[in-house]
Design a protein around this motif. Structure first.
Motif, PDB file in Angstrom:
ATOM      1  N   GLN A  67     -38.960  97.652 -32.065  1.00 30.70           N
ATOM      2  CA  GLN A  67     -40.394  97.396 -32.200  1.00 30.70           C
ATOM      3  C   GLN A  67     -40.669  96.502 -33.404  1.00 30.70           C
ATOM      4  N   GLY A  68     -41.910  96.057 -33.511  1.00 28.97           N
ATOM      5  CA  GLY A  68     -42.345  95.320 -34.675  1.00 28.97           C
ATOM      6  C   GLY A  68     -43.121  96.232 -35.609  1.00 28.97           C
TER       7      GLY A  68
ATOM      8  N   VAL B 157     -45.447  89.316 -29.012  1.00 29.64           N
ATOM      9  CA  VAL B 157     -44.656  90.242 -28.196  1.00 29.64           C
ATOM     10  C   VAL B 157     -43.292  89.636 -27.901  1.00 29.64           C
ATOM     11  N   ARG B 158     -43.288  88.392 -27.516  1.00 30.96           N
ATOM     12  CA  ARG B 158     -42.020  87.741 -27.179  1.00 30.96           C
ATOM     13  C   ARG B 158     -41.128  87.591 -28.409  1.00 30.96           C
ATOM     14  N   ALA B 159     -41.722  87.321 -29.577  1.00 33.31           N
ATOM     15  CA  ALA B 159     -40.945  87.190 -30.806  1.00 33.31           C
ATOM     16  C   ALA B 159     -40.270  88.507 -31.164  1.00 33.31           C
ATOM     17  N   ILE B 160     -41.004  89.610 -31.019  1.00 33.92           N
ATOM     18  CA  ILE B 160     -40.433  90.927 -31.303  1.00 33.92           C
ATOM     19  C   ILE B 160     -39.325  91.242 -30.317  1.00 33.92           C
TER      20      ILE B 160
ATOM     21  N   LYS C 255     -40.139  92.673 -38.839  1.00 31.98           N
ATOM     22  CA  LYS C 255     -41.284  92.707 -39.761  1.00 31.98           C
ATOM     23  C   LYS C 255     -42.169  91.502 -39.461  1.00 31.98           C
ATOM     24  N   VAL C 256     -43.440  91.772 -39.196  1.00 32.82           N
ATOM     25  CA  VAL C 256     -44.367  90.713 -38.797  1.00 32.82           C
ATOM     26  C   VAL C 256     -45.506  90.648 -39.819  1.00 32.82           C
ATOM     27  N   ASN C 257     -45.559  89.555 -40.569  1.00 31.49           N
ATOM     28  CA  ASN C 257     -46.562  89.387 -41.619  1.00 31.49           C
ATOM     29  C   ASN C 257     -47.830  88.758 -41.054  1.00 31.49           C
TER      30      ASN C 257
ATOM     31  N   ALA D 299     -44.278  96.323 -27.927  1.00 27.52           N
ATOM     32  CA  ALA D 299     -43.427  95.157 -27.647  1.00 27.52           C
ATOM     33  C   ALA D 299     -41.968  95.502 -27.907  1.00 27.52           C
ATOM     34  N   ARG D 300     -41.449  96.426 -27.134  1.00 24.86           N
ATOM     35  CA  ARG D 300     -40.081  96.914 -27.377  1.00 24.86           C
ATOM     36  C   ARG D 300     -39.036  95.872 -26.975  1.00 24.86           C
ATOM     37  N   ARG D 301     -38.053  95.705 -27.856  1.00 29.81           N
ATOM     38  CA  ARG D 301     -36.944  94.819 -27.554  1.00 29.81           C
ATOM     39  C   ARG D 301     -36.220  95.349 -26.329  1.00 29.81           C
TER      40      ARG D 301
END
Length: 285
Positions: A18-19, A216-219, A225-227, A278-280
């Motif tokens: 997750q993120g 979502v796609r990035a995670i 970690k999403v700033n 947004a689970r990997r």
């Protein structure tokens, strides 16, 4: 809950694919909104104070102590993070004030000097049990690695992490700081390559310029970690403007700042829920 180790929060998110949101605090209302939104979402969160914010206030201690109090009172795990610190003295002050993580930014230096300074800071922070994030190349919006076409090399990133001992790495994959439009074009294949090559969690700076679908796609591609900063400033400021436009005679700052805080809390809840869902391993198309 209470003030929680950033390492614990990030490790749990990474293990779950997750993120985790790292959201910037500029004033007390921001910290309150972030904590309230996280409680509603039932998700952990990181309160970030940047070196630029410290310059605005003229000191770290007052806002840091207020943010720490918010974190300690929260019903969910909350970490306290120093963002984009270029001053080693500021890093040491943050550690003394109880920050659970720091992002040391020596990215404007050449590679050798970046490694040397980052290694020194990491060693000192680890002695105090503090999680360290670094950056390889300058993040965009600051005339560096996130300028068009500039990207982090996976092999170099792996070597940098090994040399410095950092706990997380901010990488250049197509974002830029301070974007108010959501049209950043991320290199998702590169994120996946970096996630495979680099043994520590990856950090996405400049996330305000990325659409929800892109986040979502990035995670799912490998970010942890999403700033986020500018996006919430837009929400906060828009709500304050709307309130003042509807109530032009109001002079009590609590009225419009309260409306802005509530709007930001709602947006925090929605974004943290998005990061958690947004689970990997989910579909990345």
């Amino acid at each position: 809950m209470t003030l929680t180790s950033t390492g614990e929060i990030v490790a749990a998110a990474r293990a779950a694919g997750q993120g985790v949101g790292a959201l910037n605090v500029i004033q007390l209302e921001h910290a309150e909104a972030i904590a309230a939104g996280a409680e509603t979402a039932k998700r952990p969160v990181l309160l970030q104070i940047s070196e630029n914010c410290v310059r605005y206030h003229g000191a770290l201690r007052p806002l840091a102590l207020a943010s720490r109090a918010v974190a300690e009172a929260a019903a969910v795990p909350v970490g306290l993070h120093l963002d984009h610190a270029e001053s080693e003295d500021l890093v040491q002050e943050a550690v003394a004030l109880g920050f659970t993580s720091v992002m040391f930014d020596a990215s404007q230096l050449d590679y050798r000097d970046n490694v040397e300074r980052t290694t020194r800071v990491t060693s000192r922070c680890h002695e105090a049990g503090v999680f360290v994030e670094a950056e390889l190349g300058e993040v965009g919006g600051k005339d560096g690695a996130h300028a068009p076409g500039v990207r982090t090399d996976p092999e170099e990133a792996a070597l940098f992490v090994e040399a410095t001992g950092v706990d997380a790495l901010a990488v250049a994959v197509g974002t830029s700081h301070a974007m108010t439009s959501k049209d950043a074009a991320l290199d998702y294949d590169l994120i996946a390559e970096l996630q495979t090559a680099v043994p520590v969690p990856l950090v996405l700076h400049g996330s305000s310029g990325v659409s929800n679908e892109g986040l979502v796609r990035a995670i799912r591609s490998g970010m942890t970690k999403v700033n986020v900063a500018t996006h919430f400033n837009v929400v906060f400021t828009s709500a304050a403007r709307d309130y003042l436009a509807a109530n032009p005679d109001v002079v009590d700052t609590r009225k419009y700042l309260g409306a802005a805080r509530a709007a930001m809390a709602d947006e925090v809840q929605q974004l943290l829920t998005l990061f958690a869902e947004a689970r990997r391993g989910g579909r990345v198309s």
